[in-house]
Design a protein around this motif. Structure first.
Motif, short mmCIF file in Angstrom:
data_model
loop_
_atom_site.label_atom_id
_atom_site.label_comp_id
_atom_site.label_asym_id
_atom_site.label_seq_id
_atom_site.Cartn_x
_atom_site.Cartn_y
_atom_site.Cartn_z
N TRP A 185 0.81 -1.21 0.00
CA TRP A 185 0.00 0.00 0.00
C TRP A 185 0.85 1.27 0.00
N ARG A 186 2.15 1.14 0.01
CA ARG A 186 3.05 2.28 0.19
C ARG A 186 2.90 3.33 -0.90
N LEU A 187 2.65 2.92 -2.13
CA LEU A 187 2.60 3.87 -3.25
C LEU A 187 1.17 4.19 -3.69
N ILE A 188 0.20 3.86 -2.86
CA ILE A 188 -1.20 4.13 -3.20
C ILE A 188 -1.56 5.57 -2.82
N PRO A 189 -1.94 6.41 -3.78
CA PRO A 189 -2.27 7.81 -3.48
C PRO A 189 -3.70 7.95 -2.97
N ALA A 190 -4.02 7.23 -1.90
CA ALA A 190 -5.35 7.27 -1.31
C ALA A 190 -5.20 7.20 0.20
N THR A 191 -6.10 7.85 0.93
CA THR A 191 -6.10 7.77 2.38
C THR A 191 -6.34 6.32 2.81
N LEU A 192 -5.54 5.87 3.77
CA LEU A 192 -5.60 4.47 4.21
C LEU A 192 -6.26 4.39 5.59
N ILE A 193 -7.15 3.41 5.75
CA ILE A 193 -7.88 3.27 7.03
C ILE A 193 -7.61 1.88 7.60
N PHE A 194 -7.20 1.86 8.87
CA PHE A 194 -6.87 0.61 9.55
C PHE A 194 -7.66 0.50 10.85
N TYR A 195 -7.91 -0.74 11.27
CA TYR A 195 -8.38 -1.01 12.62
C TYR A 195 -7.22 -1.65 13.39
N GLU A 196 -7.16 -1.41 14.71
CA GLU A 196 -6.13 -2.06 15.50
C GLU A 196 -6.55 -2.20 16.95
N ALA A 197 -6.12 -3.29 17.56
CA ALA A 197 -6.36 -3.54 18.98
C ALA A 197 -5.33 -2.77 19.80
N PRO A 198 -5.66 -2.39 21.02
CA PRO A 198 -4.76 -1.54 21.81
C PRO A 198 -3.38 -2.15 22.07
N LEU B 274 5.91 3.50 5.51
CA LEU B 274 5.23 4.56 4.76
C LEU B 274 5.92 5.92 4.86
N GLY B 275 6.77 6.10 5.88
CA GLY B 275 7.36 7.41 6.11
C GLY B 275 6.51 8.18 7.11
N ASP B 276 6.97 9.37 7.48
CA ASP B 276 6.31 10.13 8.54
C ASP B 276 5.14 10.95 7.98
N ARG B 277 4.04 10.27 7.73
CA ARG B 277 2.87 10.90 7.14
C ARG B 277 1.94 11.47 8.21
N ASN B 278 1.01 12.31 7.74
CA ASN B 278 -0.05 12.79 8.62
C ASN B 278 -0.98 11.64 8.97
#
Length: 297
Positions: free
Chosen positions: A161-174, A188-192
């Motif tokens: 997904w690194r080169l996908i020019p779309a906002t990425l949405i993830f779920y994660e457990a604490p 991915l680098g230091d993205r917003n």
């Protein structure tokens, strides 16, 4: 081409309703969802105990059966047969829309393949709710859900997904969030990013900033609750460079790395990208870059 006329038949016999339920705040339960759950013959629930509490809160008396990750293979034929016999079934998950990061997807696919009407009853969804309040671009976006638990598999997935020019949405457990953020930053680098927890609940909380900020925050504070993480998509002009491929061929490795450093990349990111473009080992690029550094007297 199969054509489904969802509301042609009164009573909706033999229909699978995909019903959205609250992700926290009970006031988000829609009147239509309540009506459907009151009318159907069977409610297939991911956790019958959890759903029974919801039904009790609204005075709904429904016939509950369990449908979850551990019994879905044995339960599916039974539910499909009841639908084919004309019974109406409502599919619900523990929270939000069924079929999104839960075991509902296979049942929906099987019903569609058998020509059984499948009707969505929209409701709350953590991914879309997080996206629209994230402050990041809302389109295009890609919902990824939970990443693999193993570090190696997780990083491999992120690379895709690194080169996908779309906002990425993830779920994660604490308990996995800090390691997940670390891998996001590295791959991915230091993205917003916008990190939200306990959406619609009393302790709803948002963190907005850089991935590095989020990682630092959870080094100091223990993660609690369920998280949705929304990450800025790839800026291809930054990731792949804005210069034509032919131009960098005339540069030294030092000049090539310096080009990315001048665009705000870290040295690690720049070396990795130059290695990728030149099809060289990262160590070779790193050594060549430092070898060609001008001497400072």
């Amino acid at each position: 081409m199969e054509i489904q006329k969802s509301f042609m038949n009164e009573g909706q016999e033999g229909t699978l309703f995909v019903v959205g339920t609250p992700i926290g705040n009970l006031n988000d339960f829609s009147p239509r969802a309540r009506e459907i759950l009151e009318q159907v013959d069977i409610i297939a629930a991911e956790d019958t105990r959890h759903t029974r509490k919801l039904l009790s809160a609204f005075g709904i008396r429904g016939s509950l059966v369990s449908y979850h990750e551990h019994n879905k293979q044995s339960r599916e034929p039974e539910l499909i047969q009841k639908l084919m016999d004309g019974k109406s079934i409502a599919l619900v998950s523990d929270a939000g829309m069924p079929g999104i990061s839960d075991p509902g997807e296979p049942l929906i696919q099987k019903a569609v393949s058998r020509g059984i009407p499948v009707v969505p009853v929209p409701g709350p969804n953590a991914a879309v709710s997080a996206l629209v309040a994230s402050g990041l671009p809302t389109q295009p976006f890609v919902f990824i859900g939970f990443l693999p638990r193993g570090k190696k598999e997780r990083k491999k997935e992120l690379e895709s997904w690194r080169l996908i020019p779309a906002t990425l949405i993830f779920y994660e457990a604490p308990h996995r969030l800090p390691e997940m953020l670390k891998d996001l930053l590295e791959v991915l680098g230091d993205r917003n990013v916008a990190i939200c927890r306990e959406l619609t609940k009393k302790h709803e909380e948002w963190l907005r900033g850089k991935l590095s900020d989020g990682l630092d925050y959870f080094k100091e504070k223990k993660a609690r609750g369920e998280f949705t993480v929304v990450v800025e998509g790839a800026d291809l002009s930054r990731v792949e460079g804005t210069e034509p491929e032919e131009e960098w061929r005339s540069w030294t490795i030092h000049e090539h790395v310096e080009k990315y450093l001048g665009q705000g990349w870290t040295k690690k990111e720049a070396v990795k990208q130059v290695a990728r473009e030149r099809s060289l080992p990262k160590r070779e690029v790193y050594n060549a870059y430092h070898k060609d550094e001008p001497d400072v007297e």
